[in-house]
Write a protein that holds these residues in place. Structure first.
Motif, short mmCIF file in Angstrom:
data_model
loop_
_atom_site.label_atom_id
_atom_site.label_comp_id
_atom_site.label_asym_id
_atom_site.label_seq_id
_atom_site.Cartn_x
_atom_site.Cartn_y
_atom_site.Cartn_z
N LEU A 93 0.83 -1.20 0.00
CA LEU A 93 0.00 0.00 0.00
C LEU A 93 0.87 1.26 0.00
O LEU A 93 0.40 2.35 -0.27
CB LEU A 93 -0.91 0.03 1.23
N THR A 94 2.12 1.06 0.31
CA THR A 94 3.01 2.22 0.33
C THR A 94 4.17 1.94 -0.63
O THR A 94 4.03 2.13 -1.81
CB THR A 94 3.55 2.46 1.75
N HIS A 95 5.27 1.44 -0.12
CA HIS A 95 6.39 1.07 -0.97
C HIS A 95 7.32 0.19 -0.15
O HIS A 95 7.34 0.29 1.07
CB HIS A 95 7.13 2.31 -1.48
N HIS A 96 8.09 -0.60 -0.81
CA HIS A 96 9.02 -1.50 -0.13
C HIS A 96 10.11 -0.68 0.56
O HIS A 96 10.68 0.22 -0.03
CB HIS A 96 9.64 -2.46 -1.15
N HIS A 97 10.37 -1.00 1.80
CA HIS A 97 11.38 -0.24 2.54
C HIS A 97 11.94 -1.09 3.67
O HIS A 97 11.50 -2.20 3.90
CB HIS A 97 10.74 1.04 3.10
N HIS A 98 12.88 -0.51 4.36
CA HIS A 98 13.51 -1.23 5.47
C HIS A 98 13.53 -0.33 6.69
O HIS A 98 13.09 0.81 6.63
CB HIS A 98 14.91 -1.69 5.05
N HIS A 99 14.06 -0.87 7.79
CA HIS A 99 13.97 -0.13 9.04
C HIS A 99 15.33 0.14 9.67
O HIS A 99 16.22 -0.70 9.65
CB HIS A 99 13.10 -0.91 10.04
N LEU A 100 15.42 1.32 10.23
CA LEU A 100 16.54 1.67 11.09
C LEU A 100 16.03 1.60 12.52
O LEU A 100 15.21 2.41 12.92
CB LEU A 100 17.03 3.10 10.78
N ILE A 101 16.49 0.62 13.25
CA ILE A 101 15.99 0.42 14.61
C ILE A 101 17.03 0.90 15.61
O ILE A 101 18.17 0.45 15.58
CB ILE A 101 15.67 -1.06 14.86
N CYS A 102 16.62 1.80 16.47
CA CYS A 102 17.56 2.33 17.47
C CYS A 102 17.62 1.39 18.67
O CYS A 102 16.60 1.12 19.30
CB CYS A 102 17.14 3.72 17.92
N SER A 103 18.82 0.92 18.97
CA SER A 103 18.94 -0.02 20.07
C SER A 103 18.86 0.68 21.42
O SER A 103 18.71 0.04 22.45
CB SER A 103 20.25 -0.81 19.97
N ALA A 104 18.95 2.00 21.38
CA ALA A 104 18.86 2.73 22.65
C ALA A 104 17.41 2.99 23.03
O ALA A 104 17.00 2.71 24.14
CB ALA A 104 19.63 4.04 22.55
N CYS A 105 16.62 3.52 22.09
CA CYS A 105 15.26 3.91 22.45
C CYS A 105 14.20 3.01 21.83
O CYS A 105 13.02 3.16 22.14
CB CYS A 105 15.00 5.36 22.03
N GLY A 106 14.58 2.10 20.96
CA GLY A 106 13.59 1.20 20.37
C GLY A 106 12.83 1.83 19.22
O GLY A 106 11.98 1.18 18.61
N LEU A 141 15.09 -6.44 6.21
CA LEU A 141 16.47 -6.02 6.38
C LEU A 141 16.44 -4.84 7.31
O LEU A 141 15.98 -3.76 6.95
CB LEU A 141 17.06 -5.62 5.03
N ASP A 142 16.87 -5.05 8.54
CA ASP A 142 16.86 -3.97 9.51
C ASP A 142 18.29 -3.63 9.89
O ASP A 142 19.12 -4.51 10.02
CB ASP A 142 16.11 -4.40 10.77
N LEU A 143 18.53 -2.35 10.06
CA LEU A 143 19.82 -1.94 10.60
C LEU A 143 19.61 -1.56 12.06
O LEU A 143 18.77 -0.73 12.38
CB LEU A 143 20.38 -0.75 9.83
N ILE A 144 20.37 -2.22 12.92
CA ILE A 144 20.29 -1.90 14.33
C ILE A 144 21.43 -0.94 14.64
O ILE A 144 22.56 -1.14 14.19
CB ILE A 144 20.49 -3.17 15.20
N GLY A 145 21.14 0.09 15.38
CA GLY A 145 22.19 1.05 15.69
C GLY A 145 21.67 2.15 16.60
O GLY A 145 20.70 1.94 17.32
N ILE A 146 22.31 3.29 16.52
CA ILE A 146 21.91 4.41 17.37
C ILE A 146 21.36 5.52 16.48
O ILE A 146 22.03 5.96 15.55
CB ILE A 146 23.12 4.95 18.16
N CYS A 147 20.16 5.95 16.79
CA CYS A 147 19.54 6.98 15.97
C CYS A 147 20.15 8.35 16.27
O CYS A 147 20.83 8.52 17.28
CB CYS A 147 18.03 7.02 16.20
N ALA A 148 19.88 9.30 15.40
CA ALA A 148 20.48 10.63 15.53
C ALA A 148 20.13 11.26 16.87
O ALA A 148 20.96 11.94 17.47
CB ALA A 148 19.99 11.52 14.38
#
Lengths: 151, 151
Positions: A93-106, A141-148
């Motif tokens: 319904l939108t478009h194919h995408h992936h996620h940036l998941i912040c391991s600090a705040c979820g 495909l998720d990237l786990i890391g720290i968000c800005a």
DNA sequence: CTCAGTGCAAAGGATTTGCATGCCG
DNA sequence: CGGCATGCAAATCCTTTGCACTGAG
């Protein structure tokens, strides 16, 4: 711009309505409200998020309606590392995408991968399905890391 | 063969012990038992799994010790679509791999992607970190689908 | 009128925590 | 001995469910 958005939403709402009918469900005002919130948001929303964004909604109804929308294939549930499930519109319904998941705040943000990356992934996935007894329906495909914000 | 396994485990246990010390924790018998279970298993284990595999363990201690091991960076928590968290050894103690997650039963199996896929992913990841304010630490590529057992 | 949708409150279930005991250093 | 690890049971907290009420067809 408002006109454009409205047009997009109309199409979207029609599609969602069809999918709900497909599983014997109605497209009620509250379900519309939920879809509208998800359309407006640039990232998956948790139930607490939803309840804050629209104070008129009962928690249990939000849970129930997101479950219904998920069953209908209009909404997708995203699991992160914290205690909350998040919900987003189904990719088709939108478009194919992936996620940036912040391991600090979820928290979760969306990002789009290049066509080449997606092509490579697609090939890898067909490989797996031929090699193992597993039938892939989807990939994440998720990237786990720290968000800005948390950095 | 027993000899070989013991040798591998010895190295592993030493590394785990170091990491625990690094966060001011001891490597107790129960933590050893948990690591041993994870070494033997070819897929991430849920707490119920662990409790069945070793009846001598108290549920709360398993939760606590897996949390400690996770903090120490020796164990990694895997989130699937069902209600249970799963745990596996940290990738740098084993090898980089990905997951086949069954959307029917919530079970997880491991698989390894080709070097080319990994190279492409690595490039995509550096792209993201330069484009956005997000600092990737890890990536996860999971295939969601139906496992051979549930098919 | 009928029946699905909704809201409130209570229940469920994975996970966490308090506290007393045991064991390693 | 001192302090962390452990086990048991109680508490937490996200999520689900029961039930009565409301509203659309």
């Amino acid at each position: 711009m408002a006109g454009t958005v409205t047009t997009m939403s109309d199409e979207l709402h029609t599609t969602v309505a069809e999918r709900l009918r497909g599983v014997g469900q109605r497209y009620t005002r509250q379900r519309r409200a939920l879809v509208a919130l998800l359309v407006e948001s640039r990232h998956p929303l948790s139930i607490p998020d939803v309840l804050v964004l629209d104070r008129g909604l009962a928690q249990s109804s939000v849970y129930r309606n997101l479950a219904v929308l998920t069953q209908a294939g209009a909404v997708h549930r995203v699991v992160t590392t914290d205690d909350f499930s998040r919900y987003e519109l189904a990719e088709d319904l939108t478009h194919h995408h992936h996620h940036l998941i912040c391991s600090a705040c979820g928290g979760v943000e969306d990002f789009t991968a290049s066509a080449q990356v997606e092509r490579t992934l697609a090939r890898a996935i067909t490989d797996v399905s031929t090699t193992t007894g597993f039938t892939p329906e989807n990939h994440r495909l998720d990237l786990i890391g720290i968000c800005a914000t948390c950095a």
